[in-house]
Design a protein around this motif. Structure first.
Motif, mmCIF file in Angstrom:
data_model
loop_
_atom_site.group_PDB
_atom_site.id
_atom_site.type_symbol
_atom_site.label_atom_id
_atom_site.label_comp_id
_atom_site.label_asym_id
_atom_site.label_seq_id
_atom_site.Cartn_x
_atom_site.Cartn_y
_atom_site.Cartn_z
ATOM 1 N N TYR A 1 1.084 -1.098 -0.169
ATOM 2 C CA TYR A 1 -0.148 0.408 -0.237
ATOM 3 C C TYR A 1 0.799 1.258 0.036
ATOM 4 C CZ TYR A 1 -3.755 -3.538 1.523
ATOM 5 O OH TYR A 1 -4.558 -4.689 0.618
ATOM 6 N N GLY B 1 -5.073 8.515 1.820
ATOM 7 C CA GLY B 1 -6.027 7.286 1.040
ATOM 8 C C GLY B 1 -4.901 6.179 0.937
ATOM 9 N N ALA B 2 -4.849 5.321 0.003
ATOM 10 C CA ALA B 2 -4.038 4.241 -0.157
ATOM 11 C C ALA B 2 -4.039 3.738 -1.416
ATOM 12 C CB ALA B 2 -3.653 3.104 0.954
ATOM 13 N N GLU B 3 -3.055 3.376 -2.203
ATOM 14 C CA GLU B 3 -3.483 2.620 -3.063
ATOM 15 C C GLU B 3 -2.947 1.480 -3.550
ATOM 16 O OE1 GLU B 3 -2.423 3.117 -8.108
ATOM 17 O OE2 GLU B 3 -1.680 4.055 -7.669
ATOM 18 N N ALA B 4 -3.615 0.221 -3.339
ATOM 19 C CA ALA B 4 -3.309 -1.417 -3.648
ATOM 20 C C ALA B 4 -2.255 -1.738 -5.191
ATOM 21 C CB ALA B 4 -4.737 -2.167 -3.580
ATOM 22 N N ALA C 1 -7.739 -6.082 -0.996
ATOM 23 C CA ALA C 1 -7.681 -4.337 -0.368
ATOM 24 C C ALA C 1 -9.010 -4.000 0.388
ATOM 25 C CB ALA C 1 -7.727 -3.569 -1.626
ATOM 26 N N ASN D 1 -8.899 -2.473 4.255
ATOM 27 C CA ASN D 1 -9.220 -1.522 4.815
ATOM 28 C C ASN D 1 -10.633 -1.204 6.297
ATOM 29 O OD1 ASN D 1 -9.758 1.063 4.718
ATOM 30 N ND2 ASN D 1 -10.706 1.634 2.989
ATOM 31 N N ILE E 1 -9.468 2.959 -0.231
ATOM 32 C CA ILE E 1 -8.384 2.237 -0.693
ATOM 33 C C ILE E 1 -8.487 2.245 -2.258
ATOM 34 C CG2 ILE E 1 -9.369 0.863 -0.508
ATOM 35 C CD1 ILE E 1 -6.677 -0.656 0.563
#
Length: 702
Positions: free
Chosen positions: A469, A482-485, A523, A527, A540
């Motif tokens: 992440y 936020g987070a990018e998987a 993902a 979360n 996410i």
């Protein structure tokens, strides 16, 4: 007050029978019949019963001279009334005059008076006989109409946009000054008189007027009808028209009326953005995105017509040495020279593109065979090798070329590019300044590719995939929002394999469908686990692959993932690349609408590398634009990249979209993006992709 006309002595009282007026009948009329002397006070001799309703005074008040009728006449109108009555008498005609009176209750009313002069035996005027009625409602209606006409005329004359009335076959009936100026005429009258054949004199594109008339006939209107038109001086501008049909009570077309705005600046801006997104900033050649599109077109045409298409992958020999020794400026000039030389060697139907760095790619459709391709490539090698003088130094640069042919060397764009690249490396190994055709034997990576593909088939079942992440950071606050998987592959022998080494194979083989669903489920579940642990809730982001979108069941897949995990839809963001969205606009639009109905957020990834129409973009139900990392890399030093990034940020904000920049790796990039209003950022400067536990410990707070 004016002097009476031929006034003679007359009796003060005159019964109605003497005047010849049937009083009872006159009393029934709305209004007041009268007889008055022509004297200084307009002394009344007879009044009908309507006097009370009209003036608020009964007849006796006038006849006994307690009330003077002229005193009831509005002070501003008295002189005019006398003048008009006397003028009519002198001309020997009846009179008609409109004026205001002030009633007994103080109310001001408009009246209309009709009358004639009464002569004595000597021929002189001694009295007036007439009828007065209240016309206040009519006058107010007329005044309202005049005011409405005045306002309409003001709008028509002073509007910034053009306004017109025209007919299907007789040109313009009326235009306002703004439209006349827009089309280059000195006045509306000159434009109406000069521009009589709209089809031939105005529209640039043949048949455009016919299309305008067709839409008018079919729909009764045109909306945002965009066209190129000729101005009076012959110059060309872009306009957008909105118009409707005006019909009479019988339904017959009377005219068209509508508005026109000049959209030339917008069209130039769109063309610039589109060109920047599809062309290399340095050389002006098509970039990788447009190259891919042109190559796909060449393959489809060759497949349909049973022809041969070729791809030539060109790499300059020893370019790095020139760049390092003489500087990047010289290197850039060399690349521009080579680009021009390559274009001089090919046909109009061919494509010369810059792949990146010192690599160029040629797409050569409609080829007769290998020898025809070889002739073109030999000419290219010779022309590129011609001496080039810079800073007093004579340089000679050579190139190595690899060739792949459709259909023998690949059935799709990726395969042809990959195999031409392999052939190019073989040409370098064999001494440079030459070309090689692709062959299966020369592809040193074929075995590794096959092994990777076989291992990939078991990776999901063997639980070898893991998600890392990467944080998304709010530019204004510096907080993680936020987070990018991101997918990683823990290969039992090769260790952690980055996605660039296997995603392409997964996409080609179709395994990306199962892998993509696993990524989505994992993902979402992660979360939810963070939130249940009391950590700060954040959205996410998950990337959707082209194949996932093409299958048509992606909406159901997302719905099931949300239901199974219990994740609130607004905590999931789906990232879709711009190129994928634009492959089938109508299908993409419907899919995005259905996903949006689930409540998830949608981001257009790698924005600026595709060729989105602004008209389509504003229709897509998206929340975020992500600036591609290729524009971020040199954003602080490359004016073209900086201009593109600014344009994307501005465009996103105009469309009320959030703008995220990816690939931010240093402080200069961060500062530029902050100064130009970018909303969020992600990249190594803020945090590398990391396992779930590390991300929670580093980026999320309770």
């Amino acid at each position: 007050m004016g002097k009476p006309v031929c006034a003679l002595p007359a009796s003060r009282s005159c019964p109605s029978s003497e005047a010849g007026l049937p009083g009872a009948l006159l009393d029934r009329f709305e209004g007041m019949a009268y007889r008055m002397r022509i004297d200084e006070n307009w002394t009344m001799e007879f009044l009908s019963g309507g006097c009370l309703a009209l003036t608020g005074h009964d007849a006796e008040a006038f006849l006994r001279e307690r009330v003077n009728y002229e005193r009831l006449t509005h002070a501003d109108d008295r002189v005019r009334v006398r003048d008009e009555i006397f003028a009519a008498l002198e001309a020997g005609r009846r009179f008609r005059v409109e004026y205001r009176i002030v009633r007994e209750d103080g109310a001001v009313r408009w009246v209309e008076e009709h009358g004639v002069g009464v002569r004595d035996r000597q021929g002189g005027y001694v009295a007036l006989e007439g009828f007065v009625q209240d016309v206040t409602q009519r006058k107010e209606a007329e005044q309202a109409l005049h005011e409405a006409e005045r306002r309409y005329r003001s709008i028509f004359e002073n509007a910034v946009e053009g306004i017109f009335q025209s007919t299907p076959d007789k040109g313009y009936l009326a235009v306002n000054p703004a439209l006349a100026r827009m089309y280059g005429y000195a006045s509306p009258e000159e434009m109406v008189a000069t521009l009589r054949d709209i089809d031939q004199q105005l529209y640039v594109e043949t048949g455009r007027r016919a299309e305008f008339l067709r839409q008018m006939s079919e729909y009764g209107k045109v909306v945002n009808f965009e066209s190129q038109v000729r101005r009076h001086d012959g110059s060309v501008i872009w306009i957008s028209e909105n118009a409707r049909v005006v019909r009479d009570a019988a339904g017959t077309v009377q005219c068209y009326e509508g508005t026109v705005v000049d959209i030339s600046e917008r069209k130039v801006y769109e063309a610039r953005i589109r060109h920047q997104a599809t062309h290399d900033a340095l050389t002006g050649l098509p970039n990788r995105n447009l190259l891919y599109d042109r190559l796909q077109q060449a393959i489809e045409n060759a497949r349909r017509n049973g022809e041969i298409a070729a791809v030539a992958f060109i790499d300059l020999d020893q370019f790095k040495f020139i760049n390092d020794s003489l500087g990047h400026q010289v290197g850039d000039e060399l690349l521009k020279v080579v680009a021009e030389r390559l274009k001089s060697c090919v046909r109009a139907a061919d494509t010369v593109a810059r792949q990146g760095g010192d690599e160029f790619v040629l797409v050569l459709p409609h080829q007769a065979g290998c020898e025809a391709v070889a002739d073109t490539v030999r000419r290219i090698i010779a022309v590129v090798a011609e001496p080039w003088a810079v800073n007093g130094i004579q340089l000679q640069v050579t190139c190595s070329v690899g060739i792949s042919m459709y259909p023998d060397d690949g059935q799709d764009a990726d395969a042809l590019l990959r195999n031409a690249d392999s052939a190019m490396y073989k040409a370098k190994e064999l001494g440079r300044n030459s070309f090689e055709y692709f062959s299966a034997e020369m592809n040193a990576h074929a075995t590794e590719r096959l092994e990777t593909l076989n291992s990939l088939r078991h990776a999901l079942a063997n639980d070898e995939f893991v998600l890392h992440y990467q944080p998304k950071v709010r530019m204004a606050s510096g907080g993680v929002v936020g987070a990018e998987a991101l997918l990683r592959w823990r290969h039992p022998q090769r260790g952690m394999v980055p996605p660039a080494h296997f995603i392409g194979l997964a996409e080609e083989s179709g395994m990306i469908i199962e892998i993509g669903e696993w990524v989505l489920r994992t993902a979402c579940a992660q979360n939810v686990a963070w939130q249940r642990a009391g950590l700060a809730p954040i959205p996410i982001s998950v990337n959707l692959s082209p194949r996932q979108l093409a299958r048509g069941d992606v909406v159901e897949v997302v719905r099931k993932a949300l239901a199974a995990s219990g994740l609130p839809p607004h905590c999931l963001e789906l990232e879709i690349t711009e190129t994928v969205v634009m492959r089938d606009v109508d299908k993409s639009l419907e899919t995005l609408r259905q996903l949006k109905e689930l409540g998830v957020c949608i981001a257009i990834d790698d924005f600026g590398t595709g060729y989105s129409s602004l008209n389509y973009l504003k229709r897509f139900p998206v929340d975020t634009l992500k600036i591609d990392r290729s524009f971020v890399n040199d954003i602080a030093v490359d004016q073209d990249d900086a201009a593109i990034a600014k344009a994307i940020i501005s465009l996103g904000h105009i469309l009320n979209l959030k703008v995220v920049a990816e690939g931010v790796e240093n402080e200069d990039q961060r500062r530029f993006l902050h100064e130009n209003g970018c909303d969020d950022v992600q990249g190594f400067h803020f945090g590398r992709p990391m396992p779930a536990d590390a991300f929670a410990a580093t980026c999320l707070r309770r």
